[in-house]
Design a protein around this motif. Structure first.
Motif, PDB file in Angstrom:
ATOM      1  N   LYS A  96     -11.342 -44.367 -20.009  1.00 14.99           N
ATOM      2  CA  LYS A  96     -11.475 -43.855 -21.377  1.00 14.99           C
ATOM      3  C   LYS A  96     -12.142 -42.480 -21.362  1.00 14.99           C
ATOM      4  N   LEU A  97     -13.194 -42.340 -20.548  1.00  5.60           N
ATOM      5  CA  LEU A  97     -13.890 -41.063 -20.454  1.00  5.60           C
ATOM      6  C   LEU A  97     -12.955 -39.966 -19.945  1.00  5.60           C
ATOM      7  N   VAL A  98     -12.191 -40.264 -18.903  1.00 10.18           N
ATOM      8  CA  VAL A  98     -11.254 -39.287 -18.344  1.00 10.18           C
ATOM      9  C   VAL A  98     -10.190 -38.925 -19.387  1.00 10.18           C
ATOM     10  N   TYR A  99      -9.653 -39.923 -20.090  1.00  6.00           N
ATOM     11  CA  TYR A  99      -8.653 -39.676 -21.132  1.00  6.00           C
ATOM     12  C   TYR A  99      -9.210 -38.731 -22.199  1.00  6.00           C
ATOM     13  N   LEU A 100     -10.415 -39.012 -22.661  1.00  4.70           N
ATOM     14  CA  LEU A 100     -11.021 -38.189 -23.707  1.00  4.70           C
ATOM     15  C   LEU A 100     -11.220 -36.752 -23.259  1.00  4.70           C
ATOM     16  N   THR A 101     -11.625 -36.565 -22.000  1.00  7.89           N
ATOM     17  CA  THR A 101     -11.894 -35.211 -21.511  1.00  7.89           C
ATOM     18  C   THR A 101     -10.624 -34.402 -21.296  1.00  7.89           C
ATOM     19  N   ARG A 102      -9.519 -35.077 -21.180  1.00  7.22           N
ATOM     20  CA  ARG A 102      -8.251 -34.365 -20.964  1.00  7.22           C
ATOM     21  C   ARG A 102      -7.433 -34.234 -22.236  1.00  7.22           C
ATOM     22  N   THR A 103      -7.882 -34.889 -23.308  1.00  2.00           N
ATOM     23  CA  THR A 103      -7.086 -34.938 -24.528  1.00  2.00           C
ATOM     24  C   THR A 103      -7.709 -34.167 -25.685  1.00  2.00           C
ATOM     25  N   PHE A 104      -9.026 -34.205 -25.820  1.00  2.00           N
ATOM     26  CA  PHE A 104      -9.691 -33.624 -26.987  1.00  2.00           C
ATOM     27  C   PHE A 104     -10.540 -32.431 -26.598  1.00  2.00           C
ATOM     28  N   GLY A 105     -10.690 -31.500 -27.533  1.00  2.00           N
ATOM     29  CA  GLY A 105     -11.530 -30.328 -27.292  1.00  2.00           C
ATOM     30  C   GLY A 105     -10.977 -29.461 -26.177  1.00  2.00           C
ATOM     31  N   ASP A 106     -11.864 -28.891 -25.400  1.00  2.00           N
ATOM     32  CA  ASP A 106     -11.468 -28.080 -24.248  1.00  2.00           C
ATOM     33  C   ASP A 106     -11.096 -29.040 -23.119  1.00  2.00           C
ATOM     34  N   ALA A 107      -9.797 -29.172 -22.860  1.00  2.00           N
ATOM     35  CA  ALA A 107      -9.336 -30.094 -21.814  1.00  2.00           C
ATOM     36  C   ALA A 107      -9.906 -29.680 -20.467  1.00  2.00           C
ATOM     37  N   LEU A 108     -10.425 -30.660 -19.731  1.00  4.17           N
ATOM     38  CA  LEU A 108     -11.023 -30.376 -18.433  1.00  4.17           C
ATOM     39  C   LEU A 108      -9.978 -30.370 -17.326  1.00  4.17           C
ATOM     40  N   SER A 109     -10.200 -29.547 -16.326  1.00  3.95           N
ATOM     41  CA  SER A 109      -9.343 -29.511 -15.143  1.00  3.95           C
ATOM     42  C   SER A 109      -9.693 -30.710 -14.257  1.00  3.95           C
ATOM     43  N   ASP A 110      -8.881 -30.950 -13.241  1.00  4.85           N
ATOM     44  CA  ASP A 110      -9.168 -32.034 -12.294  1.00  4.85           C
ATOM     45  C   ASP A 110     -10.537 -31.849 -11.642  1.00  4.85           C
ATOM     46  N   GLU A 111     -10.864 -30.608 -11.279  1.00  9.23           N
ATOM     47  CA  GLU A 111     -12.150 -30.331 -10.650  1.00  9.23           C
ATOM     48  C   GLU A 111     -13.306 -30.605 -11.609  1.00  9.23           C
ATOM     49  N   GLU A 112     -13.127 -30.241 -12.875  1.00  7.31           N
ATOM     50  CA  GLU A 112     -14.176 -30.479 -13.862  1.00  7.31           C
ATOM     51  C   GLU A 112     -14.350 -31.975 -14.137  1.00  7.31           C
ATOM     52  N   VAL A 113     -13.250 -32.715 -14.145  1.00  7.47           N
ATOM     53  CA  VAL A 113     -13.341 -34.170 -14.324  1.00  7.47           C
ATOM     54  C   VAL A 113     -14.101 -34.792 -13.158  1.00  7.47           C
ATOM     55  N   GLU A 114     -13.801 -34.330 -11.931  1.00 11.70           N
ATOM     56  CA  GLU A 114     -14.526 -34.828 -10.750  1.00 11.70           C
ATOM     57  C   GLU A 114     -16.023 -34.549 -10.882  1.00 11.70           C
ATOM     58  N   ALA A 115     -16.374 -33.349 -11.323  1.00 10.55           N
ATOM     59  CA  ALA A 115     -17.785 -32.997 -11.499  1.00 10.55           C
ATOM     60  C   ALA A 115     -18.422 -33.870 -12.574  1.00 10.55           C
ATOM     61  N   LEU A 116     -17.698 -34.100 -13.667  1.00 13.22           N
ATOM     62  CA  LEU A 116     -18.194 -34.950 -14.745  1.00 13.22           C
ATOM     63  C   LEU A 116     -18.479 -36.358 -14.238  1.00 13.22           C
ATOM     64  N   LEU A 117     -17.568 -36.899 -13.455  1.00 14.73           N
ATOM     65  CA  LEU A 117     -17.768 -38.238 -12.915  1.00 14.73           C
ATOM     66  C   LEU A 117     -18.961 -38.262 -11.961  1.00 14.73           C
ATOM     67  N   GLY A 118     -19.207 -37.152 -11.271  1.00 14.29           N
ATOM     68  CA  GLY A 118     -20.396 -37.057 -10.432  1.00 14.29           C
ATOM     69  C   GLY A 118     -21.673 -37.128 -11.264  1.00 14.29           C
ATOM     70  N   TYR A 119     -21.654 -36.466 -12.424  1.00 11.71           N
ATOM     71  CA  TYR A 119     -22.803 -36.523 -13.327  1.00 11.71           C
ATOM     72  C   TYR A 119     -22.951 -37.920 -13.915  1.00 11.71           C
ATOM     73  N   ALA A 120     -21.810 -38.550 -14.184  1.00 11.62           N
ATOM     74  CA  ALA A 120     -21.809 -39.838 -14.863  1.00 11.62           C
ATOM     75  C   ALA A 120     -22.292 -40.970 -13.973  1.00 11.62           C
ATOM     76  N   GLY A 121     -22.040 -40.875 -12.675  1.00 17.11           N
ATOM     77  CA  GLY A 121     -22.470 -41.923 -11.757  1.00 17.11           C
ATOM     78  C   GLY A 121     -21.892 -43.280 -12.112  1.00 17.11           C
ATOM     79  N   PRO A 122     -20.563 -43.415 -12.122  1.00 17.77           N
ATOM     80  CA  PRO A 122     -19.968 -44.697 -12.512  1.00 17.77           C
ATOM     81  C   PRO A 122     -20.430 -45.836 -11.598  1.00 17.77           C
ATOM     82  N   ASP A 123     -20.520 -47.033 -12.184  1.00 20.12           N
ATOM     83  CA  ASP A 123     -20.937 -48.183 -11.388  1.00 20.12           C
ATOM     84  C   ASP A 123     -19.720 -48.881 -10.774  1.00 20.12           C
TER      85      ASP A 123
END
Length: 130
Positions: free
Chosen positions: A79-106
């Protein structure tokens, strides 16, 4: 000298701002593509006034998250990845990877919203460094 758009964006983020692509484009356009120290300082000052708090960021995510037995708000990674690629300033693959690094998924594939909000906002540099 003058900064190009990408240098301008990096400098604003280094100064503690959280600019959108629109913010950068508008400031770059107002300066006719000539971003010098004065334009940078003015833009940074404007953006710092509207910088969200971690609490506001967390609250914006909560509408798309769910509470886990009263232990905290989480969101599925998909859901987080979908939102970041669909709304607002769409994130690149690299930015999504960085976001997931910040998020620390379990291991369950969820992200703790409080942790994400805290980690997304860079600490403000000392006032004399801006």
């Amino acid at each position: 000298g003058n900064l190009d758009r990408e240098e301008f964006l990096r400098a604003l983020r280094a100064g503690g701002a959280v600019p959108s692509g629109i913010d950068v484009d508008e400031a770059f356009s107002r300066a006719n593509g000539r971003v010098d120290l004065t334009v940078y300082q003015t833009t940074l000052s404007e953006l710092l006034k509207k910088r969200p708090t971690a609490e506001a960021l967390r609250d914006s995510f909560r509408g798309m998250a769910h509470d886990v037995r009263g232990q905290g708000w989480v969101m599925d990674i998909e859901k987080l990845v979908y939102l970041t690629r669909t709304f607002g300033d769409a994130l690149s693959d690299e930015e999504v990877e960085a976001l997931l690094g910040y998020a620390g998924p379990d291991r369950d594939g969820t992200v703790d919203i409080d942790k994400l909000a805290r980690n997304l906002l860079p600490p403000l540099p000392p006032r004399d460094a801006r």
